[in-house]
Design an enzyme around this catalytic site. Structure first.
Site, PDB file in Angstrom:
ATOM      1  N   MET A   1      26.006  59.646  83.103  1.00  0.00           N
ATOM      2  CA  MET A   1      26.525  60.866  83.430  1.00  0.00           C
ATOM      3  C   MET A   1      25.411  62.032  83.200  1.00  0.00           C
ATOM      4  O   MET A   1      24.804  62.109  82.479  1.00  0.00           O
ATOM      5  CB  MET A   1      27.573  61.077  82.390  1.00  0.00           C
ATOM      6  CG  MET A   1      28.434  62.493  82.397  1.00  0.00           C
ATOM      7  SD  MET A   1      29.194  62.675  83.907  1.00  0.00           S
ATOM      8  CE  MET A   1      29.114  64.381  84.256  1.00  0.00           C
TER       9      MET A   1
ATOM     10  N   HIS B   1      21.034  65.101  89.725  1.00  0.00           N
ATOM     11  CA  HIS B   1      22.278  65.860  89.669  1.00  0.00           C
ATOM     12  C   HIS B   1      21.900  67.317  89.184  1.00  0.00           C
ATOM     13  O   HIS B   1      22.759  68.212  89.315  1.00  0.00           O
ATOM     14  CB  HIS B   1      23.172  65.238  89.009  1.00  0.00           C
ATOM     15  CG  HIS B   1      24.330  64.669  89.481  1.00  0.00           C
ATOM     16  ND1 HIS B   1      24.719  64.727  90.473  1.00  0.00           N
ATOM     17  CD2 HIS B   1      24.814  63.073  89.425  1.00  0.00           C
ATOM     18  CE1 HIS B   1      25.753  63.608  91.316  1.00  0.00           C
ATOM     19  NE2 HIS B   1      25.605  62.687  90.253  1.00  0.00           N
TER      20      HIS B   1
ATOM     21  N   GLY C   1      28.202  54.148  85.257  1.00  0.00           N
ATOM     22  CA  GLY C   1      26.865  53.986  85.179  1.00  0.00           C
ATOM     23  C   GLY C   1      26.095  54.971  84.173  1.00  0.00           C
ATOM     24  O   GLY C   1      25.354  54.564  83.320  1.00  0.00           O
TER      25      GLY C   1
ATOM     26  N   GLU D   1      20.994  60.649  88.114  1.00  0.00           N
ATOM     27  CA  GLU D   1      21.443  61.582  87.174  1.00  0.00           C
ATOM     28  C   GLU D   1      20.637  62.779  87.178  1.00  0.00           C
ATOM     29  O   GLU D   1      20.874  63.807  86.806  1.00  0.00           O
ATOM     30  CB  GLU D   1      21.865  60.933  86.008  1.00  0.00           C
ATOM     31  CG  GLU D   1      22.673  59.657  85.818  1.00  0.00           C
ATOM     32  CD  GLU D   1      24.053  59.879  86.452  1.00  0.00           C
ATOM     33  OE1 GLU D   1      24.482  60.846  86.708  1.00  0.00           O
ATOM     34  OE2 GLU D   1      24.466  58.866  86.967  1.00  0.00           O
TER      35      GLU D   1
END
Ligand code: ARG
Ligand code: ZN
Length: 878
Positions: free
Chosen positions: A269, A307, A267, A304
């Site tokens: 990164m 993250h 999807g 993302e």
């Protein structure tokens, strides 16, 4: 298959790196076929490593062009270089600098790992171990370094040059060339390295963090598509704000860039400061994106971004700890989406995904613990178990300790582990310290594969006015293992609504089952109640409890937990479909009398609530999928029987509700705003309108076709247009083919929209579908090298068209196997992912099972299979 035993990497073999790398200066001279990389590493022995160990840097298909240590070339006896490793036999026992020159061919890189080109744009994907495709390195997440990246390219070919961290300088670099330098002050593992070079359009804006930092956020897309990037840009801003409010986490660089590329294995990164996305999860406009696309974009942008703390600032010690960042970050993106949209509706969606993808994985040959103990190929462990079940564990932890303690524990986790590569133990320790609780029993969730089953019996004693609930838990296949700690959110419901009854074992609405068996007693219960169990799906388990349809209808009508109201309707529908599957009565003989009470309840429900919460109503009207039914039955699956049974029930429901459905469809069509809005309320109205269309079609194909054709023609947004096309797609004939044609020509230049068109055709439950798909593989817009195309056509077919994929003549299996073998030559990760569709083959009835075995055998006989495919194959057949 070549019979060599795969090399397994074991968690228990972990030991710290013998060397550390403090800084990396990497200079990348982009060229389509000969990109040169000069990497200078500041190395030193790790005090925690073995003294006098050789230095072994990882590589993959690399060629070494030059090597110096502290500026001097190394004697050829002092090192050895292979494509897979660069070894310095006796490195100095003090800090030293290694300068390594390599050369790679980004155009030939079809694996989409390392540095590659997508539609001419240079981009990277380094998780899990892609950095070693670029240069020799200690490619493991516990080696964290400060990176400075210099990128140089032809100005024409790559006017935009992006790296991790903050931009430092840029300028000309000889005739027609230019360069840019980026510096990332936050130490990070190599898997978070990224760079981008290419011709891209950009949208951007400024945001200010809670601690006053001005951040420039930007989204880069293919030239001409900037107007489709605004939604993603705003989603970044919302994510940043939410992480500040919900978790006290602020962004920590001056820029945050997102780049959309059209060839991407996953999807997206979370590379530090430079997230690289599959363009499917960035580009959106009313004419090209459905409501589901908008929601997915918002969720993945958030994922993302989150993250940055759960993954980047605190990273993983090794890949066994993958759930530490993925499970936690999925939990965080789920909470974000719930806050942005309807919490109940979102939770139902999460659970549907979990049951559709994770439960079968956990019940089949690819089952593994949320924290695996061994792997042959780490890229095969980016699974529903690690991501979705991993998120459920975090959710259970919050339920167990409460929201306030959870937040305090998260603060402690971030504080204690900032800048570190952490483990699951570090995560749990933060909460144990914060709450003073022993979480060692709870930790078993990370170690045990399989979906636990909780069996429950209820007994009402009218004279004692008590209600007793007995619970038993077991883990199928591991009956002797110690019990799990299972939080059960529950309550009692009566004919007029929730019942207030006392039970000292239920604290804050939650009973914790942490023994093999237990029981609790409610006092002051006058009427015989219906238990509402696992509210909001408080634990990822299967529940076994005998409830009558009447009791379930009480929950649908009177529970105050939306999830369990939906679950009640699903359970009844499931029972009705399973019963029909087993009887497999011809359509004409099925009078549907057993469904009458259900249809009446749905009708009452729609009258009372459809227009006040259309999104929820649409979910209640949705029957369990054919896959859900197969998972429920579990053995000797005949997909055709399930398909017929489900279709028959849909027809009953459609006929029983016919008048209301027509009225609702009309009312919702009238309510549609002139100007498109992607918000949850508008999306909910569209969802219900399309659910009614689908049931009208089930009741009366002619009327369904008429409505769908009109909606297809008049639609002002992709959600409505695609729903109409999907409705038409299961009715063979002129109208369908004409609509498919019209759609294809309208969107001939829109690959992401054509993916929807490929997908709809892949789903047609007819014998001709195989031939149709083989033909579509030759369509000019299709390419076996593009993951989105492959997933849209082959992936959709294998995962969501059970009657055709699992055909008894084996033609469906063969189609997918052929694709896997072709793709394995160019993109092993993608091929391995496709192969997981065979994970449930043992559930099938004998004939289909034999076909699956034969097909898997044929794949196994293919010479030169990748490690990725061989790993999945070995485990699937084991
Ligand atoms: N960390 C990325 C994400 O959250 C997934 C990247 C996985 N890539 C891979 N090649 N296995 O969502
Ligand atoms: Zn992730």
């Amino acid at each position: 298959m070549r019979t060599e035993t795969p090399i397994l990497i074991h968690l228990e073999d972990y030991r710290p790196s013998d060397y550390l790398i403090d800084t990396v200066d990497i200079d990348v001279r982009l060229h389509p076929r000969e990109t040169r990389i000069i990497s200078t590493l500041a190395l030193r022995p790790n005090p925690a490593g073995r003294p006098h160990a050789p230095l072994v840097l990882d590589g993959d298909e690399l060629a070494l062009l030059g090597l110096t240590l502290d500026g001097s070339p190394l004697d050829s006896a002092a090192y050895s270089a292979t494509p897979a490793a660069l070894t310095v036999h006796e490195p100095p026992r003090r800090p030293f600098a290694l300068r390594i020159e390599t050369r790679i061919d980004p155009t030939a890189n079809t694996k989409l790992m390392g540095l590659y080109r997508s539609s001419g744009v240079y981009c990277t994907q380094c998780e899990a171990d892609g950095f070693r495709w670029i240069t020799y390195f200690l490619d493991r997440p516990d080696v964290m370094s400060v990176y400075t990246t210099r990128i140089e390219a032809e100005e024409d070919e790559a006017p935009i040059l992006l790296g991790n961290g903050n931009p430092k300088e840029s300028g000309p670099a000889g005739p027609g060339r230019h360069y840019a330098v980026w510096h990332d002050p936050h130490p990070k593992p190599a898997y978070l390295f990224a760079l981008v070079g290419g011709r891209l359009d950009r949208v951007s804006r400024e945001v200010t963090t809670m601690d006053g930092r001005a951040v420039s956020i930007a989204v880069y897309v293919e030239p001409g598509k900037a107007d489709r990037a605004d939604y993603a840009l705003e989603a970044i801003a919302r994510s940043m704000r939410w992480d500040e409010t919900a978790f006290g986490r602020a962004y920590d660089l001056d820029v945050f860039n997102v780049v959309a590329v059209s060839d991407f294995n996953m999807g997206a990164m979370e590379n530090k400061g430079l997230n690289i996305f599959n363009d499917k999860y960035v580009l959106a406009s009313p004419d090209t994106a459905t409501d589901a696309d908008y929601a997915a974009i918002e969720r993945i942008i958030a994922h993302e971004y989150f993250h940055n703390w759960s993954g980047n600032r605190v990273t993983c010690r090794d890949w066994f700890q993958l759930c530490l960042k993925e499970g936690l970050t999925v939990f965080r993106d789920q909470e974000f989406s719930s806050d942005m949209r309807s919490r109940a509706v979102h939770r139902i969606g999460e659970v549907r995904t979990l049951r559709a993808r994770q439960f079968p994985e956990d019940a089949g040959p690819l089952a593994h613990p949320v924290r695996p103990r061994a792997y042959a190929e780490i890229n095969n462990f980016y699974t529903a178990t690690v991501y979705e079940k991993g998120a459920e564990i975090v959710r259970m932890l919050r339920t167990l300790i409460g929201a306030a303690a959870f937040r305090a524990g998260m603060d402690r986790y971030f504080a204690d582990n900032d800048g570190r590569a952490a483990t699951v133990e570090d995560f749990l320790a933060a909460f144990a310290t914060e709450t003073g609780r022993d979480l060692s029993g709870f930790a078993r969730w990370y170690e045990r594969p399989g979906t636990p089953v909780v069996t429950i019996e209820g007994h009402h004693d009218a004279s004692a006015r008590t209600y007793r609930l007995r619970f038993r838990q077991r883990l199928p296949g591991a009956e002797d293992s110690p019990p799990l700690v299972i939080p059960i959110a529950l309550g009692l419901v009566g004919g007029r609504g929730p019942i207030a009854a006392a039970c000292e074992r239920v604290v804050g609405g939650v009973f914790v089952l942490d023994r093999p068996a237990d029981e609790i007693v409610f006092t002051d219960v006058d009427e015989r109640p219906v238990p509402s169990l696992f509210r909001e799906f408080s634990a990822p388990v299967r529940v076994e409890m005998v409830l009558s349809d009447t009791e379930r209808l009480t929950l649908l009508a009177h529970d105050n937990d939306s999830f369990n109201r939906w679950q009640a309707a699903q359970s009844i529908a499931m029972r009705l479909i399973v019963q029909r599957t087993k009887a497999d009565a011809p359509l004409a003989e099925d009078a549907g009398s057993d469904a009458q009470a259900f249809v009446e309840a749905l009708s009452t429900f729609l009258d009372a609530e459809a227009l006040s919460d259309p999104a929820f109503a649409a979910l209640v009207l949705g029957l369990p999928s054919e896959g859900d039914v197969a998972n429920e039955i579990g053995v000797d699956i005949d997909p055709d029987a399930i398909h017929r049974a489900r279709r028959t029930l849909r027809r009953h429901i459609g006929r029983g509700l016919r008048k209301r459905l027509e009225a609702l469809h009309a009312a919702l069509a009238d309510q549609a705003e002139a100007a498109f809005s992607s918000d949850a309320a508008s999306a909910g109205r569209r969802a219900l309108q399309n659910a009614t269309l689908d049931l009208i079609k089930a009741a009366d194909e002619e009327r369904g076709t008429e409505l769908a054709v009109a909606q297809f023609t008049d639609a002002t947004n992709m959600t409505d247009r695609l729903a109409a096309l999907s409705a038409l797609a299961t009715i063979p004939g002129e109208a369908r083919e004409a609509a498919l044609q019209a759609f294809a020509s309208r969107y001939a230049d829109e690959p992401l929209v054509l993916d929807k068109w490929f997908g709809i055709q892949a789903l047609i439950p007819e014998n001709d579908t195989i031939a149709r798909i083989r033909e579509l593989q030759d369509h000019p817009a299709f390419a076996m090298t593009n993951p989105n195309r492959v997933r849209a056509l082959i992936g959709t077919f294998s995962t969501a068209n059970p009657t055709q994929f699992a055909r008894s003549d084996g033609a469906g299996f063969k189609l997918v196997a052929d694709a896997i073998r072709t793709i394995d030559g160019t993109n092993p990760q993608l091929a391995a992912r496709l192969l997981t569709a065979f994970g449930s083959w043992r559930m099938l009835e004998f004939e289909r099972r034999s076909q699956a075995t034969a097909t898997l055998g044929e794949i196994a006989a293919t010479p030169g299979l990748s490690r990725d495919v061989a790993d999945i194959l070995t485990r699937t057949l084991a």
